[in-house]
Write an enzyme that holds these catalytic residues in place. Sequence first.
Site, mmCIF file in Angstrom:
data_model
loop_
_atom_site.group_PDB
_atom_site.id
_atom_site.type_symbol
_atom_site.label_atom_id
_atom_site.label_comp_id
_atom_site.label_asym_id
_atom_site.label_seq_id
_atom_site.Cartn_x
_atom_site.Cartn_y
_atom_site.Cartn_z
ATOM 1 N N SER A 64 32.358 55.764 38.531
ATOM 2 C CA SER A 64 30.907 55.558 38.481
ATOM 3 C C SER A 64 30.169 56.794 37.981
ATOM 4 O O SER A 64 30.687 57.916 38.009
ATOM 5 C CB SER A 64 30.379 55.187 39.873
HETATM 6 N N1 SAH Z 1 34.517 54.112 43.498
HETATM 7 C C1 SAH Z 1 35.220 54.148 42.231
HETATM 8 C C2 SAH Z 1 34.571 53.225 41.224
HETATM 9 C C3 SAH Z 1 35.563 52.254 40.784
HETATM 10 S S1 SAH Z 1 35.012 50.874 39.824
HETATM 11 C C4 SAH Z 1 35.348 55.581 41.733
HETATM 12 O O1 SAH Z 1 34.786 56.492 42.346
HETATM 13 O O2 SAH Z 1 36.050 55.798 40.745
HETATM 14 C C5 SAH Z 1 35.214 49.592 41.011
HETATM 15 C C6 SAH Z 1 36.599 49.340 41.504
HETATM 16 O O3 SAH Z 1 36.513 48.223 42.405
HETATM 17 C C7 SAH Z 1 37.613 48.944 40.441
HETATM 18 O O4 SAH Z 1 38.690 49.840 40.475
HETATM 19 C C8 SAH Z 1 38.039 47.538 40.860
HETATM 20 O O5 SAH Z 1 39.408 47.273 40.618
HETATM 21 C C9 SAH Z 1 37.725 47.534 42.344
HETATM 22 N N2 SAH Z 1 37.548 46.218 42.971
HETATM 23 C C10 SAH Z 1 36.965 45.111 42.448
HETATM 24 N N3 SAH Z 1 37.011 44.085 43.326
HETATM 25 C C11 SAH Z 1 37.643 44.547 44.441
HETATM 26 C C12 SAH Z 1 38.024 43.962 45.687
HETATM 27 N N4 SAH Z 1 37.774 42.684 45.978
HETATM 28 N N5 SAH Z 1 38.659 44.744 46.598
HETATM 29 C C13 SAH Z 1 38.942 46.044 46.318
HETATM 30 N N6 SAH Z 1 38.623 46.633 45.154
HETATM 31 C C14 SAH Z 1 37.979 45.912 44.222
#
Ligand code: SAH
Length: 217
Positions: A64
Site C-alpha cells: 500500500s
Molecule cells: N498490507 C499489505 C497490503 C497488501 S495488498 C502490505 O503492507 O503490503 C492486500 C492483500 O490482501 C493481498 O496480498 C491479498 O492477497 C490479500 N487478501 C485479499 N483477500 C484476502 C482474504 N480474504 N484473506 C486474507 N488476505 C486477503
Amino acid sequence: MQQMLETIESEYSITRRMTGIKSLDPRIKQAILDTPRDKFVPRAYLGNAYNNRPLPIGHGQTISQPYIVALMTDLLQLDQDGSVLEIGTGSGYQAAILSKLCRQVYTIEYVATLAEMARARFEKLGYRNIECRAGNGYYGWPEYAPFDGTIVTAAATHIPPALIEQLKPGSRMVIPVGQQYGRQVLKRVTKNNDDSVEVDDILDVAFVPFQGERDEQ
Ligand code: SAH
C-alpha cells in the site's frame, strides 16, 4: 525516507477535514522511520521504495501507499500492550509498522506464497511479535480473538461479520469497502463498550479486492 515523510505529512493536512486527524502521530512517524520499506518491495522497485506510492509485489497484489498505511494505523488508535489482527499481509510492511505500536500482530494472507515470503522476511529482519498464516481472513482468527484493533487491507463488498465479533469492545476496525473498479470508501468501525457498532466513512480509496468473500455464503 525524509521526503516520503514530508509527503505523508502534507497528505495528512490536505485530508484533515475528511479524516479528522490533523497531523501524523509522532509514534507512527517513528515506526515508519524504523521500518526499512526497501526490504518489503521487489528488487525491480527498489528505486521507488521511499516514494509515497503503492507498488506491485507479484500475484496481482500491491504494497500500500505509505500515507494510507500511516492513516489506517492512526485510525486504529492502538495501545502499546494491545493485539491487532490484519487481513491481507501482502508484503508484510503494514504488519511491520503495527508491530512497533502494539504487543502482538496476527496477520492472515490469502495467497500462500506471499504469506511464506512475508514470514521469511519477518524472520530475517528480526520481527518477533508478528504471527502470519495463509488463509481466508473473512473468518478472522478466532483462536486469538478478541483483538484490540483490526485492519483490513483489501476492499471488501461488506464488513465481514466475524471480524466485528472478534473485535474487543472499545476498539476499532479500519476497512475499505466497495467494488473492485467502483467507488471504495475507507471505513472506521467502532465497537462500543456496550457492544453497539458505529461506522464512519473516512476517505475514498483504491485497494485490491478482498478474495473469498462468498466461499460459504
Ligand atoms: N498490507 C499489505 C497490503 C497488501 S495488498 C502490505 O503492507 O503490503 C492486500 C492483500 O490482501 C493481498 O496480498 C491479498 O492477497 C490479500 N487478501 C485479499 N483477500 C484476502 C482474504 N480474504 N484473506 C486474507 N488476505 C486477503
